[in-house]
Design a protein around this motif. Structure first.
Motif, PDB file in Angstrom:
ATOM      1  N   ILE A 122      -7.393  -4.933  -6.866  1.00 20.91           N
ATOM      2  CA  ILE A 122      -5.953  -5.678  -5.884  1.00 20.91           C
ATOM      3  C   ILE A 122      -6.087  -6.502  -5.270  1.00 20.91           C
ATOM      4  O   ILE A 122      -5.343  -7.324  -5.086  1.00 20.91           O
ATOM      5  CB  ILE A 122      -5.851  -4.478  -5.445  1.00 20.91           C
ATOM      6  CG1 ILE A 122      -5.428  -3.352  -6.461  1.00 20.91           C
ATOM      7  CG2 ILE A 122      -4.758  -4.445  -4.486  1.00 20.91           C
ATOM      8  CD1 ILE A 122      -5.703  -1.769  -5.573  1.00 20.91           C
ATOM      9  N   LEU A 123      -7.395  -7.066  -4.712  1.00 21.71           N
ATOM     10  CA  LEU A 123      -7.836  -8.244  -3.782  1.00 21.71           C
ATOM     11  C   LEU A 123      -7.131  -9.182  -4.455  1.00 21.71           C
ATOM     12  O   LEU A 123      -6.586 -10.046  -4.133  1.00 21.71           O
ATOM     13  CB  LEU A 123      -8.595  -7.946  -2.602  1.00 21.71           C
ATOM     14  CG  LEU A 123      -9.345  -9.337  -2.247  1.00 21.71           C
ATOM     15  CD1 LEU A 123      -8.422  -9.041  -1.212  1.00 21.71           C
ATOM     16  CD2 LEU A 123     -10.747  -9.353  -1.283  1.00 21.71           C
ATOM     17  N   VAL A 124      -8.330  -9.058  -5.731  1.00 19.92           N
ATOM     18  CA  VAL A 124      -7.973 -10.276  -6.355  1.00 19.92           C
ATOM     19  C   VAL A 124      -6.932 -11.160  -7.127  1.00 19.92           C
ATOM     20  O   VAL A 124      -6.227 -11.848  -7.314  1.00 19.92           O
ATOM     21  CB  VAL A 124      -8.877 -10.420  -7.806  1.00 19.92           C
ATOM     22  CG1 VAL A 124      -8.951 -12.154  -9.068  1.00 19.92           C
ATOM     23  CG2 VAL A 124      -9.989 -10.655  -6.836  1.00 19.92           C
ATOM     24  N   TYR A 125      -6.412  -9.700  -7.411  1.00 20.24           N
ATOM     25  CA  TYR A 125      -5.005 -10.201  -8.029  1.00 20.24           C
ATOM     26  C   TYR A 125      -3.689 -10.558  -6.892  1.00 20.24           C
ATOM     27  O   TYR A 125      -3.170 -11.535  -7.037  1.00 20.24           O
ATOM     28  CB  TYR A 125      -4.272  -8.603  -8.174  1.00 20.24           C
ATOM     29  CG  TYR A 125      -4.212  -8.453  -9.948  1.00 20.24           C
ATOM     30  CD1 TYR A 125      -5.223  -8.307 -10.388  1.00 20.24           C
ATOM     31  CD2 TYR A 125      -3.712  -7.887 -10.880  1.00 20.24           C
ATOM     32  CE1 TYR A 125      -6.077  -8.673 -11.481  1.00 20.24           C
ATOM     33  CE2 TYR A 125      -4.170  -7.303 -12.216  1.00 20.24           C
ATOM     34  CZ  TYR A 125      -4.469  -7.586 -12.887  1.00 20.24           C
ATOM     35  OH  TYR A 125      -6.071  -7.556 -14.071  1.00 20.24           O
ATOM     36  N   TYR A 169       4.262  -6.678  -4.329  1.00 20.03           N
ATOM     37  CA  TYR A 169       4.581  -6.279  -5.556  1.00 20.03           C
ATOM     38  C   TYR A 169       3.461  -6.120  -7.103  1.00 20.03           C
ATOM     39  O   TYR A 169       3.477  -5.186  -7.324  1.00 20.03           O
ATOM     40  CB  TYR A 169       5.862  -6.723  -5.622  1.00 20.03           C
ATOM     41  CG  TYR A 169       6.504  -6.908  -7.390  1.00 20.03           C
ATOM     42  CD1 TYR A 169       6.775  -4.791  -7.479  1.00 20.03           C
ATOM     43  CD2 TYR A 169       5.897  -7.480  -8.608  1.00 20.03           C
ATOM     44  CE1 TYR A 169       6.915  -4.851  -8.771  1.00 20.03           C
ATOM     45  CE2 TYR A 169       6.258  -6.678  -9.795  1.00 20.03           C
ATOM     46  CZ  TYR A 169       7.582  -5.441  -9.611  1.00 20.03           C
ATOM     47  OH  TYR A 169       7.833  -5.227 -11.088  1.00 20.03           O
ATOM     48  N   HIS A 170       3.116  -7.414  -7.312  1.00 24.98           N
ATOM     49  CA  HIS A 170       1.853  -7.667  -7.979  1.00 24.98           C
ATOM     50  C   HIS A 170       0.691  -6.784  -7.901  1.00 24.98           C
ATOM     51  O   HIS A 170       0.332  -5.930  -8.661  1.00 24.98           O
ATOM     52  CB  HIS A 170       2.294  -9.253  -7.974  1.00 24.98           C
ATOM     53  CG  HIS A 170       3.061  -9.575  -9.185  1.00 24.98           C
ATOM     54  ND1 HIS A 170       3.633  -9.443 -10.348  1.00 24.98           N
ATOM     55  CD2 HIS A 170       3.971 -10.395  -8.873  1.00 24.98           C
ATOM     56  CE1 HIS A 170       4.318  -9.687 -10.945  1.00 24.98           C
ATOM     57  NE2 HIS A 170       4.812 -11.035  -9.733  1.00 24.98           N
ATOM     58  N   GLU A 171       0.725  -6.338  -7.027  1.00 24.60           N
ATOM     59  CA  GLU A 171      -0.732  -6.156  -6.528  1.00 24.60           C
ATOM     60  C   GLU A 171      -0.623  -4.894  -6.650  1.00 24.60           C
ATOM     61  O   GLU A 171      -1.773  -3.612  -7.570  1.00 24.60           O
ATOM     62  CB  GLU A 171      -1.928  -6.145  -5.277  1.00 24.60           C
ATOM     63  CG  GLU A 171      -0.877  -5.023  -4.314  1.00 24.60           C
ATOM     64  CD  GLU A 171      -0.943  -4.875  -2.683  1.00 24.60           C
ATOM     65  OE1 GLU A 171      -0.909  -3.794  -2.129  1.00 24.60           O
ATOM     66  OE2 GLU A 171      -1.506  -6.379  -2.501  1.00 24.60           O
ATOM     67  N   SER A 172       0.969  -4.149  -7.015  1.00 26.70           N
ATOM     68  CA  SER A 172       0.242  -2.716  -6.977  1.00 26.70           C
ATOM     69  C   SER A 172       1.899  -2.003  -8.522  1.00 26.70           C
ATOM     70  O   SER A 172       1.082  -1.638  -8.683  1.00 26.70           O
ATOM     71  CB  SER A 172       2.033  -1.711  -6.124  1.00 26.70           C
ATOM     72  OG  SER A 172       1.762  -2.622  -5.307  1.00 26.70           O
ATOM     73  N   LYS A 181       2.541   2.261  -4.205  1.00 30.24           N
ATOM     74  CA  LYS A 181       2.793   2.659  -4.307  1.00 30.24           C
ATOM     75  C   LYS A 181       2.223   3.999  -3.710  1.00 30.24           C
ATOM     76  O   LYS A 181       2.364   5.030  -4.220  1.00 30.24           O
ATOM     77  CB  LYS A 181       1.804   3.092  -6.016  1.00 30.24           C
ATOM     78  CG  LYS A 181       2.191   2.239  -7.054  1.00 30.24           C
ATOM     79  CD  LYS A 181       1.254   2.177  -8.519  1.00 30.24           C
ATOM     80  CE  LYS A 181       1.560   0.976  -9.255  1.00 30.24           C
ATOM     81  NZ  LYS A 181       1.012   1.186 -10.479  1.00 30.24           N
ATOM     82  N   GLY A 182       1.532   3.702  -2.712  1.00 33.53           N
ATOM     83  CA  GLY A 182       1.100   4.547  -1.550  1.00 33.53           C
ATOM     84  C   GLY A 182       2.055   5.198  -0.940  1.00 33.53           C
ATOM     85  O   GLY A 182       3.486   4.449  -0.779  1.00 33.53           O
ATOM     86  N   ALA A 183       1.454   6.610  -0.434  1.00 34.41           N
ATOM     87  CA  ALA A 183       2.463   7.276   0.774  1.00 34.41           C
ATOM     88  C   ALA A 183       3.198   6.449   2.307  1.00 34.41           C
ATOM     89  O   ALA A 183       3.746   6.689   2.510  1.00 34.41           O
ATOM     90  CB  ALA A 183       1.808   8.110   0.900  1.00 34.41           C
ATOM     91  N   LEU A 184       2.059   5.559   2.067  1.00 30.50           N
ATOM     92  CA  LEU A 184       2.205   4.887   3.468  1.00 30.50           C
ATOM     93  C   LEU A 184       3.593   4.227   3.279  1.00 30.50           C
ATOM     94  O   LEU A 184       4.354   4.013   4.471  1.00 30.50           O
ATOM     95  CB  LEU A 184       1.342   3.836   4.288  1.00 30.50           C
ATOM     96  CG  LEU A 184       1.334   3.327   6.030  1.00 30.50           C
ATOM     97  CD1 LEU A 184       0.778   4.717   6.717  1.00 30.50           C
ATOM     98  CD2 LEU A 184      -0.064   3.019   5.679  1.00 30.50           C
ATOM     99  N   ASP A 226      10.756  -4.836  -5.790  1.00 31.74           N
ATOM    100  CA  ASP A 226      10.210  -3.685  -6.699  1.00 31.74           C
ATOM    101  C   ASP A 226      11.513  -3.559  -7.328  1.00 31.74           C
ATOM    102  O   ASP A 226      11.857  -3.098  -8.209  1.00 31.74           O
ATOM    103  CB  ASP A 226       9.259  -2.930  -6.006  1.00 31.74           C
ATOM    104  CG  ASP A 226       9.523  -1.752  -6.775  1.00 31.74           C
ATOM    105  OD1 ASP A 226       8.653  -1.672  -7.480  1.00 31.74           O
ATOM    106  OD2 ASP A 226       9.595  -0.210  -6.208  1.00 31.74           O
ATOM    107  N   TRP A 227      12.446  -3.378  -5.846  1.00 34.34           N
ATOM    108  CA  TRP A 227      13.493  -2.846  -6.013  1.00 34.34           C
ATOM    109  C   TRP A 227      14.286  -3.127  -7.897  1.00 34.34           C
ATOM    110  O   TRP A 227      14.716  -3.143  -8.586  1.00 34.34           O
ATOM    111  CB  TRP A 227      14.460  -2.963  -5.344  1.00 34.34           C
ATOM    112  CG  TRP A 227      16.545  -1.976  -5.269  1.00 34.34           C
ATOM    113  CD1 TRP A 227      16.857  -0.985  -5.070  1.00 34.34           C
ATOM    114  CD2 TRP A 227      16.830  -3.116  -4.992  1.00 34.34           C
ATOM    115  NE1 TRP A 227      17.985  -1.276  -5.554  1.00 34.34           N
ATOM    116  CE2 TRP A 227      18.402  -2.091  -5.784  1.00 34.34           C
ATOM    117  CE3 TRP A 227      17.088  -4.391  -5.275  1.00 34.34           C
ATOM    118  CZ2 TRP A 227      19.527  -3.205  -5.381  1.00 34.34           C
ATOM    119  CZ3 TRP A 227      18.974  -4.783  -5.463  1.00 34.34           C
ATOM    120  CH2 TRP A 227      19.587  -4.275  -5.782  1.00 34.34           C
TER     121      TRP A 227
END
Length: 232
Positions: A122-125, A169-172, A181-184, A226-227
């Motif tokens: 995720i960090l690298v992306y 957005y792209h990391e997800s 994608k996280g609940a937070l 994302d939308w």
């Protein structure tokens, strides 16, 4: 005048003699190495060989995935891998040369970055999206950079909510985790809407004092993109 300089010399000598032991900002005993891949130079030091190798593999994976999506192939990227800070973070810069900094600490479970399957991916992306996005340039800018050095990056002038939103957005979208994608993210945006304190464009573009502060650009930018990607 001579007396003045003698006084300065005595003062400097006194300070030098009385100085306590100095501590180096880096360990002089460390040896540094570089892993070269088709698109990256991964720099690391003694003791983090496994981390550096995983970073190198993940960087090439990120290039294969993201470069076609963002339609850009940058000059080779220098990736500095370090594990000297107790913070989960990284950074990217395209001025002078393309550079990514990768910190070798995983996020804490209750942090903003805590929703992940592979935190390093995720960090690298995320950071490589910054390289691809900000390094992209056309018109006369490549020629100007060739003459005066790599100082022109027009995409750097885009608002922060877009720059950070695109990377978030792209990391997800390209991994099994990520903040979108996280609940937070869902909780923060939902409560802002219910409480009637949803930030306007100006606040999300700047550095708002209201919640969620510095995370606003990441939150609002990534959810908006994302939308957009989901519908168009």
């Amino acid at each position: 005048m001579i007396r003045f300089f003698l006084q300065i010399l005595v003062l400097i000598s006194t300070l030098a003699i009385g100085a306590s032991s100095a501590w180096a900002i880096d360990d002089p005993e460390l040896e540094y190495f570089t892993i070269e891949t088709p698109h990256f130079y991964v720099h690391y030091y003694t003791g983090i060989e496994d981390l550096a190798l995983k970073v190198a593999i993940t960087c090439e994976e990120a290039h294969k995935t993201l470069s076609p999506l963002l339609d850009w192939v940058p000059a080779k990227v220098h990736v500095n891998v370090t594990d000297k800070a107790d913070v989960a973070n990284g950074s990217a810069n395209v001025f002078g040369r393309n550079i990514m900094n990768i910190y070798g600490m995983a996020p804490e479970a209750d942090s903003v970055l805590g929703f992940y399957d592979d935190w390093l991916r995720i960090l690298v992306y995320h950071e490589y999206v910054h390289i691809l996005h900000i390094d992209t340039k056309g018109s006369i800018f490549p020629y100007l950079n060739y003459v005066v050095g790599k100082v022109f990056a027009p995409n750097q002038t885009l608002p922060r909510w877009y720059t950070e939103g695109l990377a978030t957005y792209h990391e997800s979208a390209r991994t099994r985790g990520g903040r979108v994608k996280g609940a937070l993210w869902d909780m923060w945006s939902r409560m802002a809407a219910l409480d009637g304190v949803f930030l306007d464009l100006g606040a999300a573009t700047g550095s708002p004092t209201q919640w969620p502060g510095g995370n606003s650009a990441y939150l609002y930018g990534s959810l908006f993109l994302d939308w957009v990607f989901d519908r168009y």
